[in-house]
Design a protein around this motif. Structure first.
Motif, short mmCIF file in Angstrom:
data_model
loop_
_atom_site.label_atom_id
_atom_site.label_comp_id
_atom_site.label_asym_id
_atom_site.label_seq_id
_atom_site.Cartn_x
_atom_site.Cartn_y
_atom_site.Cartn_z
N VAL A 43 10.37 13.58 -4.60
CA VAL A 43 10.82 12.32 -3.93
C VAL A 43 11.52 12.25 -2.61
O VAL A 43 10.25 11.36 -1.86
N GLU A 44 11.38 13.14 -2.10
CA GLU A 44 11.37 13.81 -0.19
C GLU A 44 10.55 14.11 0.07
O GLU A 44 10.31 12.18 1.30
N ARG A 45 9.39 14.69 0.08
CA ARG A 45 8.02 14.29 0.59
C ARG A 45 7.38 12.67 0.54
O ARG A 45 6.77 11.99 1.16
N ASP A 46 7.50 11.94 -0.63
CA ASP A 46 7.26 10.82 -0.62
C ASP A 46 7.95 9.53 0.22
O ASP A 46 7.36 9.24 0.72
N LEU A 47 9.30 9.66 -0.06
CA LEU A 47 9.98 8.81 1.63
C LEU A 47 9.30 9.22 2.40
O LEU A 47 9.38 8.15 3.66
N VAL A 48 9.02 10.43 3.29
CA VAL A 48 8.89 10.26 4.58
C VAL A 48 7.17 9.80 4.61
O VAL A 48 6.97 9.31 5.31
N LEU A 49 6.17 10.36 3.60
CA LEU A 49 4.98 9.71 3.84
C LEU A 49 4.75 7.91 3.67
O LEU A 49 4.36 7.57 4.16
N MET A 50 5.56 7.88 2.76
CA MET A 50 5.90 6.11 2.77
C MET A 50 5.53 5.30 4.26
O MET A 50 5.83 4.80 4.11
N ALA A 51 7.29 6.28 4.67
CA ALA A 51 7.80 5.56 5.84
C ALA A 51 6.35 5.18 6.66
O ALA A 51 6.48 4.26 7.84
N CYS A 52 5.77 6.76 7.46
CA CYS A 52 5.04 6.52 7.73
C CYS A 52 3.75 5.55 7.87
O CYS A 52 3.52 5.29 8.55
N LEU A 53 3.23 5.10 6.44
CA LEU A 53 2.59 4.33 6.19
C LEU A 53 2.65 3.06 6.47
O LEU A 53 1.88 2.19 6.82
N VAL A 54 3.91 2.55 6.58
CA VAL A 54 4.66 1.51 6.15
C VAL A 54 4.88 0.67 7.98
O VAL A 54 5.22 0.14 8.10
N LEU A 55 5.41 2.00 8.41
CA LEU A 55 5.45 1.95 10.49
C LEU A 55 4.45 1.70 10.40
O LEU A 55 4.54 1.13 11.81
N PHE A 56 3.22 2.39 10.15
CA PHE A 56 2.20 1.81 11.08
C PHE A 56 1.56 0.98 10.76
O PHE A 56 1.16 -0.18 11.79
N LEU B 138 0.78 -1.21 -0.62
CA LEU B 138 -0.07 -0.38 -0.43
C LEU B 138 0.82 0.95 0.07
O LEU B 138 0.38 2.32 -0.18
N ALA B 139 2.01 1.66 0.34
CA ALA B 139 3.05 2.64 0.61
C ALA B 139 3.90 2.68 -0.90
O ALA B 139 4.21 3.55 -0.80
N MET B 140 3.64 1.30 -1.39
CA MET B 140 4.52 1.90 -2.20
C MET B 140 3.67 2.66 -3.79
O MET B 140 4.30 2.81 -4.95
N MET B 141 2.18 2.77 -3.47
CA MET B 141 1.35 3.08 -4.36
C MET B 141 1.73 4.25 -4.29
O MET B 141 1.79 5.60 -5.14
N VAL B 142 2.10 5.14 -3.49
CA VAL B 142 2.59 6.11 -3.77
C VAL B 142 3.71 6.72 -4.21
O VAL B 142 3.80 7.57 -5.69
N CYS B 143 4.56 5.75 -4.89
CA CYS B 143 6.00 5.49 -5.05
C CYS B 143 5.01 5.36 -7.01
O CYS B 143 5.36 5.82 -8.23
N VAL B 144 4.52 4.42 -7.28
CA VAL B 144 3.90 4.26 -8.34
C VAL B 144 3.25 4.92 -8.78
O VAL B 144 3.86 5.65 -10.26
N VAL B 145 2.76 6.26 -8.34
CA VAL B 145 1.73 6.96 -8.92
C VAL B 145 2.88 7.96 -9.60
O VAL B 145 3.15 8.62 -10.81
#
Length: 578
Positions: free
Chosen positions: A365-378, A337-344
């Motif tokens: 890229v910087e915004r995506d890294l932090v957002l994806m980290a939040c999603l996957v860490l939860f 689910l977190a990787m969907m950010v990167c796919v888009v």
């Protein structure tokens, strides 16, 4: 965003939405003054809606994927027969990484982005997009067909290398000969998917795994009584064909258009698109052997962690490979689910690089890294807290016993510790390959991580069994993520590493605090559904609270409008007519 009157629809795709037929409004064009946006820029609202669409499709595919695994567990359990199929399953797993998710996308998305940018400069010759397809697709089909034939013929040798201790090698060979055909179908699906995403079309690419999993499930139910676990392997072969057939019409419609009929989102401002360097004509540089080799080496190295797991697990008691597989499939859901950010956003980053707007690419890229980290860490905190309840709820029925549940949950908790590393590797590598240049640093970093995984697995497998293998996987991929983060520089999107590292520490702190709360909640009930729900609620409440306090991924700016939107209707004075 454009007004409703300015938005067009594509009746051919039947979505009633965007011109691309992906159900998502097309991104806004350049700002009227031409100063605030460069060519190919997209609005945050478009990216959010495209991400939600991709996440919804990914969730539907994940649910069907769980249904596929549940069907496999119900019909065949976690024994020697399932282990044999999972060795053959290595082929589609590797093929999906190389040909759909990573390898093909890393090469083709930048190539099509450059072709679309050149198309936007005007009719200076043959259509660059069609020229790229003509130069690449026939050769790719020939190479993929040859690779599939080699896999079918060399199945006995492949099984002997992958799992030398397997108890039923002949069954694994029969399944591998069926799954080996997916190399051609997955390759065609990956080509179409990358081309459509470069056109900012996400509906058809996001739906392919829905078709894939549905076909596998149907094939297992229909043929399991007569074919045994071979029915699952046949489902893989048929599912690959379904993916390619689902994508081909959408791409054909775009290629059939004349260049002047291109989507507004694919048109660049003539002044904002740089001249293609020598060697870029018809996508020649994009398909340079060095670039393709670098991408393939990285993708093979990343997927080889699964090969390492199955190699060492083949010497453990029957069912160990199955426990690792089920644990991995469930634990990776937050990462998917977190990787969907990167796919888009990967096509957006590649287009920004093609347009010469490196700052826009860096910020994205910087915004995506932090957002994806939040999603996957939860998700990691929930998986660690609720693993036994989740596995029992999903799999404990039919041939899947309580002992299998305990073993799978133990492995899943260890495996989850590497989810942040897996997510960061998938996100960071796009910063290297979005430029369309050859970079040998990602495959080198991946090779170091693979060596670490092999060494740690050999050391840990005897005392800790499957849990030791999962721990080695988590440690190896985390090491690769650190190397990729530290190696960002002029040859990639120039991410500000200290700033990103500081931002990543905040969601890590929130996850560390949320995990004990999730464990407490999961222990409040014995029923698996209630236990999982309580653990999820407790972990979620604490994670959100800590994310607010630490302002992880800008949580305060995201959550502040929520109470205001609730309070506004309650406090607004009503105007009464006279």
């Amino acid at each position: 965003m454009r007004s409703g009157a300015a938005e067009r629809t594509d009746a051919a795709d039947g979505t009633g939405g965007s011109p691309a037929g992906d159900g998502v409004p097309r991104p806004a064009g350049p700002a009227p003054d031409g100063a605030s946006r460069t060519a190919g820029a997209v609005s945050g609202r478009f990216l959010a809606r495209a991400t939600l669409l991709s996440a919804a499709l990914s969730m539907a595919a994940a649910v069907l994927g769980l249904g596929r695994d549940q069907t496999l567990a119900h019909l065949f359990g976690a024994g020697a027969e399932t282990d044999a199929f999972l060795v053959a399953w290595t082929v589609p797993e590797m093929a999906s990484t190389l040909l759909i998710e990573d390898g093909m996308a890393f090469v083709l998305v930048p190539a099509f982005s450059l072709a679309l940018a050149r198309r936007g400069r005007g009719p200076l010759g043959p259509d660059p997009v069609r020229a790229l397809v003509a130069a690449s697709l026939p050769r790719l089909c020939l190479a993929l067909a040859g690779a599939a034939a080699l896999l079918v013929l060399g199945a006995p040798l492949l099984v002997a290398v992958l799992a030398p201790g397997l108890s039923d090698a002949s069954l694994a060979v029969a399944c591998t000969r069926l799954t080996g055909t997916c190399v051609l179908s997955f390759g065609l699906a990956g080509y179409c998917s990358a081309a459509l995403r470069a056109h900012r079309s996400y509906l058809a690419p996001g739906a392919i795994y829905i078709a894939y999993n549905a076909v596998i499930i149907a094939t297992m139910f229909v043929l399991a009584a007569h074919w045994g676990v071979r029915a699952a392997a046949l489902g893989v072969a048929l599912g690959g064909c379904a993916m390619a057939l689902a994508l081909a019409p959408s791409l054909w419609r775009r290629l059939a258009r004349r260049p002047g009929e291109a989507d507004e989102a694919d048109e660049a401002d003539e002044a904002g698109v740089p001249e293609a360097p020598d060697g870029d004509r018809d996508g020649v540089r994009a398909f340079a052997p060095a670039l393709v080799c670098a991408v393939l080496l990285f993708a093979v190295g990343r997927q080889s962690q699964v090969l390492i797991e199955r190699y060492f697990a083949s010497g453990l008691p029957a069912g160990a490979i199955s426990h690792l597989n089920y644990a991995q499939k469930v634990a990776q859901l937050p990462m998917s689910l977190a990787m969907m950010v990167c796919v888009v956003t990967f096509p957006v980053v590649a287009r920004a690089v093609a347009d010469g707007d490196i700052r826009r690419a860096r910020d994205r890229v910087e915004r995506d890294l932090v957002l994806m980290a939040c999603l996957v860490l939860f998700g990691t905190s929930v998986v660690v807290a609720c693993a036994p309840a989740i596995v029992q709820l999903l799999f404990q029925r039919g041939a899947f016993t309580a002992g299998d549940t305990a073993a799978t949950a133990a492995v899943m908790r260890v495996y989850a510790l590497g989810l942040l590393g897996h997510t960061l590797v998938g996100a960071l590598v796009r910063s290297y390959f979005s430029t369309g240049r050859t970079s040998w640093y990602p495959p080198a970093a991946m090779a170091i991580g693979v060596v670490a995984t092999v060494g740690l697995s050999a050391w840990a497998v005897e005392p800790w069994g499957a849990r030791g293998i999962a721990a080695a996987n988590a440690a190896g991929i985390t090491l690769t993520a650190l190397l990729l983060l530290l190696g960002l520089g002029p040859q990639s999107v120039p991410v500000r590493v200290p700033r990103v590292a500081g931002a990543l520490a905040r969601p890590v702190g929130a996850a560390v605090g949320a995990t004990p709360a999730g464990l407490f909640g999961a222990g409040l009930a014995d029923a698996p559904a209630v236990s999982a729900a309580a653990g999820f609620a407790c972990a979620g409440a604490v994670f959100v609270a800590l994310a607010w306090l630490l302002d992880a991924a800008g949580a305060r700016s995201l959550l502040l409008p929520v109470p205001q939107s609730v309070r506004s209707p309650l406090t607004r004075k009503l105007r009464h007519g006279r």
